[in-house]
Write a protein that holds these residues in place. Structure first.
Motif, short mmCIF file in Angstrom:
data_model
loop_
_atom_site.label_atom_id
_atom_site.label_comp_id
_atom_site.label_asym_id
_atom_site.label_seq_id
_atom_site.Cartn_x
_atom_site.Cartn_y
_atom_site.Cartn_z
N ILE A 6 -3.85 6.06 0.67
CA ILE A 6 -5.30 5.99 0.50
C ILE A 6 -5.75 7.31 -0.12
CG2 ILE A 6 -7.51 5.84 1.71
CD1 ILE A 6 -6.02 4.07 3.78
N LEU B 112 0.85 -1.18 0.00
CA LEU B 112 0.00 0.00 0.00
C LEU B 112 0.89 1.23 0.00
CD1 LEU B 112 -2.86 1.30 0.33
CD2 LEU B 112 -2.42 1.25 2.80
N LEU C 223 -11.55 -1.26 3.25
CA LEU C 223 -10.13 -1.58 3.35
C LEU C 223 -9.83 -1.91 4.80
CD1 LEU C 223 -7.11 0.16 1.70
CD2 LEU C 223 -7.08 -0.25 4.17
N CYS D 145 -12.37 2.54 6.15
CA CYS D 145 -11.11 1.88 6.47
C CYS D 145 -11.12 1.44 7.93
CB CYS D 145 -9.93 2.82 6.23
SG CYS D 145 -9.69 3.29 4.50
N THR E 176 -1.41 1.74 6.54
CA THR E 176 -2.84 2.09 6.56
C THR E 176 -3.11 3.15 7.62
OG1 THR E 176 -3.39 -0.18 5.90
CG2 THR E 176 -5.17 1.19 6.79
N SER F 193 2.07 0.23 10.54
CA SER F 193 0.99 0.25 9.56
C SER F 193 0.98 1.47 8.63
CB SER F 193 -0.35 0.18 10.30
OG SER F 193 -1.44 0.37 9.43
N ALA G 151 -7.37 2.91 -3.11
CA ALA G 151 -6.05 2.68 -2.55
C ALA G 151 -5.02 2.62 -3.67
CB ALA G 151 -6.03 1.38 -1.76
N GLY H 228 -6.78 -2.59 7.41
CA GLY H 228 -5.35 -2.50 7.67
C GLY H 228 -4.94 -3.53 8.70
#
Length: 453
Positions: free
Chosen positions: A170, A167, A199, A331, A209, A207, A181, A201
């Motif tokens: 976002i 990733l 999404l 998310c 995310t 992370s 993403a 994470g």
């Protein structure tokens, strides 16, 4: 991207056509970032409910780093409900509980014997040999559990897993349009945008995310580092409580078997030893053979010179941290991406697996049963409560108990050690009080909570 088949090993079983291509711009219902154990369990639960899931993982394979290895009674019924318990038990093994000890002492023959036992925590009856679900400690290294969960997820026919895919950011996140993403092929640096309804994470303590959502990670970092090692040792003794903590003001330790420890045979163990808080050596210096063997001399019982073979080693910083929310729009965070704690007491991965079960159930209810998306706020609130009111304080005291109390006066000084010096003397009420947080607070029953909707 041309890397989506992942590795051709136990880390990536035969995909049967799954994982060959990332979704096109029309998207996927669920995109999970991170193919660790928590991400794979989330994917499995969703996939077995008929929900299509795409998992991306920045590594080329599942990780083999020395991590968690034991799963408590409250986790086992969930694994059983999902049809995973027997699979895990077949690959792993059972032990009766754990104990706390003083450092090993001289045996008068040049070697050392296990130190005096301070207290013990039985997790099954002393004569239990069958270990019904919920009894005993279920043991399987996290790396092996991860591979098993990956195979199970792919086996649903609704999960694709793409290694070497990370990733980046976002770009969009709204109830109406879902999530956009941006992901990158690690090998080629090619980027593309994926659209997903939700999404998740599951990408660990660092992370991407969480960072992409602009969420802080408040809490603190403990001053010392941990040296985690997987080591082959000959089993000279057959103690009732194989998993044991060694109390020490500086180099406190946890030792636990990674294979069924048969007396007379050499099997794999995990020894995790604390370095001194003021040790300024680099991580590489801490995990040299010389330093590790020096630490082993203090905490491993057996004849001398020690006959050991180190198979894996790593250093870790340890933290107590919790994100301010586990949901931001469409998310969601799960496991270490949302919260982290020190490993003493095995509350980290176990809590992450309970997150995965709760989030999977909530998403199934929203996507398949038309529950309102506000149920995901309930997931966030309840799992954060679990960390704040149970995981954080209990794991903190588990750690402090190992190095802030003198081993010689531990039973005299500490109420918990005093109780657990001989648990057979505890009343039913006392045992119930001690076990209540584990049995009643740790898991989140999304179905029961949804009755208020």
């Amino acid at each position: 991207m041309n890397n989506s088949q992942g590795p051709t090993s136990d880390n990536s079983p035969d995909h049967g056509g799954h994982g060959s291509h990332l979704p096109d711009e029309t998207g996927t219902p669920i995109l999970i970032v991170g193919a660790g154990a928590v991400g794979c369990l989330t994917a499995f639960k969703l996939g077995r409910a008929g929900i299509d899931v795409t998992v991306i993982e920045c590594l080329p394979a599942t990780s083999d780093s020395p991590r968690a290895c034991g799963y408590y009674g409250p986790i086992q019924p969930i694994l059983n409900e999902l049809g995973l318990y027997e699979l895990i038990r077949k690959e792993g093994f059972m032990t009766k509980g754990l104990c706390w000890r003083k450092k090993p002492k001289d045996d008068g023959k040049g070697g050392k014997v296990l130190g005096e036992m301070i207290a013990f925590q039985p997790l099954s009856a002393p004569d239990d040999t069958t270990y019904d679900v919920g009894n005993g400690l279920l043991n399987l290294p996290q790396a092996d559990l991860n591979k098993l969960l990956l195979r199970a997820a792919l086996g649903t026919g609704h999960v694709q897993v793409h290694f070497n895919t990370e990733l980046v950011s976002i770009l969009g996140n709204s109830d109406e349009n879902g999530v956009i993403a941006r992901v990158r092929d690690v090998a080629t640096a090619t980027e593309r945008d994926l659209r997903t309804r939700y999404l998740v994470g599951a990408d660990g303590a660092r992370s991407v995310t969480r960072k992409s959502l602009g969420l802080p990670f408040p809490g603190h970092t403990w001053p010392e580092r941990l040296i985690a090692t997987n080591v082959v040792i000959k089993n000279e003794l057959d103690p009732t409580w194989h998993t044991h903590y060694v109390l020490d003001r500086v180099h406190y330790t946890i030792a636990t078997p990674l294979e069924d420890p048969v007396v007379g045979e050499s099997t794999l163990w995990r020894y995790t030893i604390a370095a001194a808080p003021d040790d300024t050596r680099t991580d590489d210096e801490l995990i040299t053979d010389e330093n590790i063997l020096r630490r082993y001399e203090d905490v491993i019982a057996g004849p001398r010179p020690l006959q050991v073979r180190i198979q894996a080693r790593a250093t870790y910083r340890i933290h107590q941290r919790l994100a301010p929310t586990m949901r931001r729009g469409n998310c969601l965070l799960v496991g270490d991406a949302a919260h982290i704690n020190n490993p003493f007491g095995a509350l980290g991965l176990n809590t992450g697996l309970l997150d995965a079960e709760a989030l999977g159930e909530a998403l199934i209810m929203v996507l398949n049963e038309n529950y309102p998306s506000s149920l995901l706020d309930v997931y966030s609130d309840e799992r954060r409560k679990v960390f704040q009111m149970f995981v954080d304080p209990v794991s903190t005291q588990n750690k402090l108990r190992l190095h802030s109390i003198d081993a010689d006066t531990a039973v005299e000084d500490d109420w918990y050690f005093r109780l657990m010096k001989d648990p057979s003397k505890l009343s039913h009420k006392q045992l119930e009080e001690l076990s209540r947080p584990f049995n009643e607070s740790w898991r989140t029953d999304m179905r029961a909570l949804a009755k208020s909707f």
